[in-house]
Design a protein around this motif. Structure first.
Motif, short mmCIF file in Angstrom:
data_model
loop_
_atom_site.label_atom_id
_atom_site.label_comp_id
_atom_site.label_asym_id
_atom_site.label_seq_id
_atom_site.Cartn_x
_atom_site.Cartn_y
_atom_site.Cartn_z
N ALA A 1 0.57 3.81 1.56
CA ALA A 1 0.74 4.35 2.91
C ALA A 1 2.08 3.95 3.51
CB ALA A 1 -0.39 3.87 3.81
N SER A 2 2.63 2.79 3.09
CA SER A 2 3.85 2.31 3.72
C SER A 2 5.11 2.85 3.03
CB SER A 2 3.87 0.78 3.72
OG SER A 2 3.95 0.31 2.40
N LEU A 3 4.94 3.74 2.05
CA LEU A 3 6.11 4.28 1.35
C LEU A 3 6.60 5.55 2.05
CD1 LEU A 3 5.02 3.98 -2.38
CD2 LEU A 3 6.37 2.39 -1.03
N PRO B 1 0.83 -1.20 0.00
CA PRO B 1 0.00 0.00 0.00
C PRO B 1 0.87 1.25 0.00
CG PRO B 1 -0.66 -1.51 1.75
CD PRO B 1 0.62 -2.03 1.18
#
Lengths: 420, 262
Positions: free
Chosen positions: B142-144, B140
């Motif tokens: 979001a995890s970058l 996702p």
């Protein structure tokens, strides 16, 4: 400000793409699989593990408390019991994915049930036509509520709160003075929950589902490796197929020992699978997730956000209407109490317990099945132990609270993980 | 210098009593990074919105590959080949990288299902061509990290085959290593023949990647510098209005009647 950012000007040769050290270990070995699983758990991607563990725990406890809990008869009854609210849950999951809530589903189920009974019994229309009209009622209600929410901008909470009152009023109005309308025994409506399939049909469905899973997965992974993308090893596919086959064949074997696979349960599971495929494999499903994740980004990507919202509310209400039809079928009547009790709260609780986030954009259709089974098992177990519904409410509340805490914690963990 | 791909001349824009832009010129050539500089309220954002079609200009001429065009709405800019990446990146945190890249323009198979294989293959090709390395395309967004998110947002805009890419503060709030990643990517865009308009507050970034620096001050052009042979102080002076150069000296204050000050 004067600090130079370390950038190499000019056109240095870009180093060849090597394996990134940060790359999560690819699951090619049993150890890799475990490492990946642990990594996901740590980063807040719990998936269905907590609810499956919880379900097993509940089953073990009740089996110790009462030896008939895991008997084929009890489990068969449980399967029929959870179907109606389960369909409502499937609808609520769609709404939760948008990050919204629908409080009207109970009333919509009740109103649709009333439409069904009035048309088929009082007006004498053929039952299949009355069923279609009841589903249509749900659809229209959903479109109205969705339009008020999406186009006018009234919070969904308030729109559906109005619906909760309004459609319950419609239900009472339609049922009239008597308050109860009995449907005839032996008709198509009653058959929905009275029909059980002979063992061969149950086995056939189980085999077909597992084979279809293996076939489609192998085909997909083959396409991936043909395109040079990392594909799941055959061993993992085999393991997943086994994990899928055990509960399916186990359930069919158990149900066949009583009356066979019930039609109503099959309808419920069928809708769950259909909605799961729609959410994961189609553009529409992708758009639902996008609107739930970031509506502004979805709008800029050219997605018609209003249309998605209206359609999701329409689907949720239509599913609630089907749930209402199953309730009529089970009790042979539409009454003031049809979906007038705790059905709404149980449907929303089941979605959250199953693992669909209240914060929008995260979840899956299988939550309806898992959450429904958990709540159904608690109800059924406490009923066997002859305990009051007061105990049931308190235990259900506890389970719901645990689910919401897990949801909030995994959300926080994901955020922390993203920053690292 | 090759012919500009985008050339604006005499752009004016007025919001009520505020003359946000007056007679502003800007040109970008293929394979050129133009930094758009200016203090807060200098008109950078207004100019970006004019080019992106969000707020069309009141007057002025826009030439696209030497042809006069009108950009009245965002769709016009996109059709011409102008991609804008705003500061809020408009990514869906809950979707993975592939889903974000193709959001709104997903590939489907003959049966109508999403063609994940084709999308992932094209996403990989695209990111490889940009020499961008991301741990996995299926995590996702979001995890970058912030830099990776910026890169995904830029890569997403490239799927439309633009000729000009406008970046609004792409390195704001990024760490040193992440800023380097994004600046590397900007250089790669330039090397592949795109015109890049870079809005930035960070002089270090500008000196690292920009070929020209276009300074706006109080809604007017306040200098157009070749970054190579201009000192840091000269550019800052143009931004603050302390510059001793002809362009800055000619342009006065905001010419709203009665508010002229010394």
């Amino acid at each position: 400000m004067a600090q130079q950012t370390p950038v190499s000007r000019g056109t240095e040769a870009v180093p060849p793409i090597e394996r990134d050290p940060r790359l999560i270990v690819t699951a090619t070995s049993p150890r890799g699989l475990i490492t990946t699983a642990l990594h996901r758990v740590r980063s807040g991607e719990l998936g269905p593990i907590p609810v499956i563990l919880g379900l097993i725990f509940i089953c073990v406890v009740f089996q110790f408390a009462h030896e008939r809990f895991l008997s084929p008869q009890n489990l068969s009854n449980l399967a029929v019991q959870i179907a109606a609210v389960g369909l409502m849950t499937t609808g609520v999951i769609m709404v939760l994915l948008l990050g919204e809530i629908d409080l009207s589903i109970g009333s919509v189920a009740g109103a649709s049930a009333a439409v069904l009974a009035v048309l088929s019994v009082k007006q004498g229309y053929p039952e299949p036509l009355a069923i279609a009209a009841a589903i249509g009622t749900g659809l229209v209600i959903g479109i109205i509520q969705g339009t008020v929410f999406a186009k006018i901008g009234v919070p969904a909470f308030v729109v559906t709160l109005a619906g909760l009152l309004g459609w319950q009023g419609l239900q009472i109005y339609l049922l009239g003075d008597t308050g109860t309308i009995n449907v005839k025994d032996g008709g198509p409506i009653a058959a929905l929950t009275q029909t059980y399939f002979i063992p061969a049909v149950g086995w056939g469905i189980a085999v077909a589902v597992v084979l279809a899973y293996i076939g489609f997965t192998l085909y997909g992974e083959q396409r991936r490796s043909a395109a040079g993308l990392p594909a799941k090893p055959t061993m993992e596919i085999g393991l997943r197929a086994l994990l899928l086959a055990i509960p399916i064949f186990g359930a069919v074997a158990l149900l066949n020992q009583f009356k066979g696979v019930p039609l109503s349960f099959l309808v419920f599971v069928g809708f769950v699978v259909a909605f799961d495929l729609m959410l994961r494999k189609t553009r529409y499903g992708r758009m639902v997730f996008a609107v739930g994740g970031n509506a502004e980004a979805a709008r800029r990507a050219g997605i018609n956000v209003d249309l998605i919202r209206i359609s999701v509310f329409a689907l949720a209400s239509a599913l609630s209407a089907i749930g209402g039809i199953l309730m009529v079928s089970r009790s042979f009547s539409a009454s003031l109490s049809t979906a007038g009790g705790d059905e709404l709260m149980m449907a929303i609780a089941a979605a959250v317990i199953g693992g669909t986030s209240l914060f929008g954009g995260r979840g899956n259709a299988y939550s309806a099945l898992l959450g429904g089974l958990v709540l159904g098992a608690i109800t059924s177990g406490l009923y066997l132990l002859q305990m009051d519904s007061s105990i049931r409410y308190m235990i259900t509340a506890l389970v719901l609270l645990i689910a919401v805490v897990l949801d909030a914690m995994s959300r926080r963990s994901r955020k922390l993980h993203a920053r690292s | 210098m090759s012919t500009p791909v985008l050339e604006l001349s005499g752009i004016s824009k007025r919001f009520g009593a505020v003359q946000a832009l007056s007679e502003v010129d800007l040109r970008v050539s293929p394979g050129e990074v133009v930094a758009l500089l200016g203090d807060n309220g200098a008109g950078k954002s207004t100019l970006v919105k004019v080019i992106a079609g969000v707020n069309p200009a009141d007057s002025g001429e826009i030439l696209w590959e030497d042809r006069p065009v009108t950009i009245a709405k965002p769709g016009d800019a996109q059709r011409l080949g102008i991609a804008t990446i705003y500061q809020d990146l408009a990514l869906c945190d809950n979707l993975d990288i592939v889903a974000n890249l193709f959001l709104g323009s997903e590939h489907t198979t003959a049966s109508g299902a999403l063609d994940e294989v084709e999308m992932e293959r094209r996403a990989r090709e695209l990111l490889d061509s940009l020499s961008v390395r991301i741990p996995s395309l299926r995590v996702p967004v979001a995890s970058l990290s912030g830099g990776q998110r910026q890169i995904i947002a830029i890569a997403r805009s490239l799927l439309g085959d633009p000729k000009v890419v406008m970046l609004d503060e792409p390195t704001a709030a990024l760490g040193v290593a992440q800023t380097a990643q994004v600046l590397d990517l900007i250089e790669r865009l330039r090397d592949s023949g795109l015109g890049v308009i870079l809005i930035s507050h960070n002089m270090a970034d500008v000196r690292a990647v920009a070929d020209r620096a276009m300074v706006l001050r109080l809604g007017r052009n306040a200098g157009d510098f070749q970054v190579e042979d201009t000192s840091y102080e000269e550019i800052v002076a143009a931004i603050t209005g302390a510059a001793d150069n002809p362009v800055a000296r000619r342009s006065g204050r905001v010419p709203v009647a009665g508010t002229e000050d010394a």
